[in-house]
Design an enzyme around this catalytic site. Sequence first.
Site, short mmCIF file in Angstrom:
data_model
loop_
_atom_site.label_atom_id
_atom_site.label_comp_id
_atom_site.label_asym_id
_atom_site.label_seq_id
_atom_site.Cartn_x
_atom_site.Cartn_y
_atom_site.Cartn_z
N ASP A 122 0.82 -1.22 0.00
CA ASP A 122 0.00 0.00 0.00
C ASP A 122 0.85 1.27 0.00
OD1 ASP A 122 1.06 0.08 2.52
OD2 ASP A 122 -0.86 0.01 3.59
N GLU A 174 3.03 2.30 2.15
CA GLU A 174 3.49 2.77 3.45
C GLU A 174 4.95 2.36 3.63
OE1 GLU A 174 1.84 1.39 7.45
OE2 GLU A 174 0.22 2.63 6.65
N ARG A 208 11.15 27.72 -0.40
CA ARG A 208 10.76 28.83 -1.28
C ARG A 208 9.38 29.40 -0.95
NH1 ARG A 208 12.70 26.47 -7.08
NH2 ARG A 208 12.34 24.49 -6.04
N ASP A 238 18.91 35.81 -12.19
CA ASP A 238 17.82 36.59 -11.57
C ASP A 238 18.40 37.36 -10.39
OD1 ASP A 238 18.06 34.70 -9.51
OD2 ASP A 238 16.42 33.48 -10.30
N LYS A 248 14.37 38.37 -14.08
CA LYS A 248 13.61 37.19 -14.53
C LYS A 248 12.16 37.32 -14.10
CE LYS A 248 13.98 32.96 -12.46
NZ LYS A 248 14.68 31.73 -12.09
N ARG A 251 8.95 34.71 -13.83
CA ARG A 251 8.52 33.30 -14.00
C ARG A 251 7.08 33.30 -14.46
NH1 ARG A 251 10.19 28.44 -13.49
NH2 ARG A 251 12.18 28.96 -12.51
N THR A 296 15.40 28.33 -16.80
CA THR A 296 16.10 29.59 -16.50
C THR A 296 17.43 29.62 -17.26
OG1 THR A 296 15.08 29.73 -14.32
CG2 THR A 296 17.14 30.93 -14.63
C1 R5P Z 1 14.81 30.53 -8.47
O1 R5P Z 1 14.70 31.64 -8.01
C2 R5P Z 1 16.09 29.74 -8.40
O2 R5P Z 1 17.16 30.52 -8.00
C3 R5P Z 1 16.39 29.09 -9.72
O3 R5P Z 1 16.71 30.09 -10.66
C4 R5P Z 1 15.24 28.28 -10.21
O4 R5P Z 1 14.77 27.42 -9.21
C5 R5P Z 1 15.63 27.48 -11.43
O5 R5P Z 1 14.51 26.80 -11.86
P1 R5P Z 1 14.42 26.20 -13.31
O6 R5P Z 1 15.68 25.41 -13.56
O7 R5P Z 1 13.21 25.33 -13.27
O8 R5P Z 1 14.27 27.33 -14.26
#
Ligand code: R5P
Length: 294
Positions: free
Chosen positions: A36, A38, A92, A166, A189, A191, A224
């Site tokens: 299951d 667990e 995060r 970023d 950046k 998102r 990114t």
């Molecule tokens: C976000 O602020 C982190 O510093 C990374 O830039 C981010 O987690 C990268 O995510 P991904 O590879 O999915 O673009």
Amino acid sequence: MSAVILAFADSMAAADRLGASLDLPVRDVAVHRFPDKEALVRIPASAQSVILYRSLDDPDRKLIELLLAASAARDSGAERVILVAPYLAYMRQDKAFHPGEAVSQKVIGGLLASHFDALLTVDPHLHRVATLSEAIPGISAISLSAAPLLTALIDAGDNPIIIGPDSESRQWTEAIARPLGLETLVATKQRLSDRQVSLTIPDVEHARGRRAIIVDDMISSGRTLVEAAKLLRQAGATSIEAIATHCLAHPDDLAFMAAHGIARIASSDSIDGPTSKAALAPLIAHAMRDNGLA
Ligand code: R5P
């Protein structure tokens, strides 16, 4: 105080390296999955001080197993249970960005604080809280920086340019570029979704004719990096590489990044994989000794 490192199969290689650095025995935690789904967790040994070693990528499954192991260690007589989680998940989501969202950092931070006497991690992704102690309250919560180890991975001979994808990455780009005397550019950046980001890199023309090295705390989907790489290539960079503390990317995402011209990706061994080029063990061992945890 007698001590032992307990590790799960997925973190065993890195835990062995920590054991060698600290001259401590390393034993593996057994996990049985019932039909299951667990988990039954069994620790092989205990000591007055138990160091549980596990990175928390794929966190939902790993967290439960970890908490069960911590409980077994206490039941077996451990006076102190320490978590070494080189990659720490759920940091995060430190506020409800939309009505009704759970504040994961508060929930998981509180849960970890209630099961461990001390916690040590590397480059946790903290935005709106200044210190790890705010996220993991009431215990010794130690945050280490992998920047010196990542700096050592860079060949600065041909004056490459360092790119932060970023604004949050500025702390890593500066820590890595400064000792090498390299120029940095930091992107802005936005998102758009889990696998869609939009980037602009002010002064990107400085990358013309130069090797570009993108530096970030983590690589997840790799989108990114791919968007940054597109801009750098258009600007005339001769080659594009990436360095990050944590590489959580799956093989398909690594292939996607390679297909978009990211020639080399290097990371710490927080998550063992093809990009792991820098062992965290000496850094973690040093911090544990300094803080009286080993
Ligand atoms: C976000 O602020 C982190 O510093 C990374 O830039 C981010 O987690 C990268 O995510 P991904 O590879 O999915 O673009």
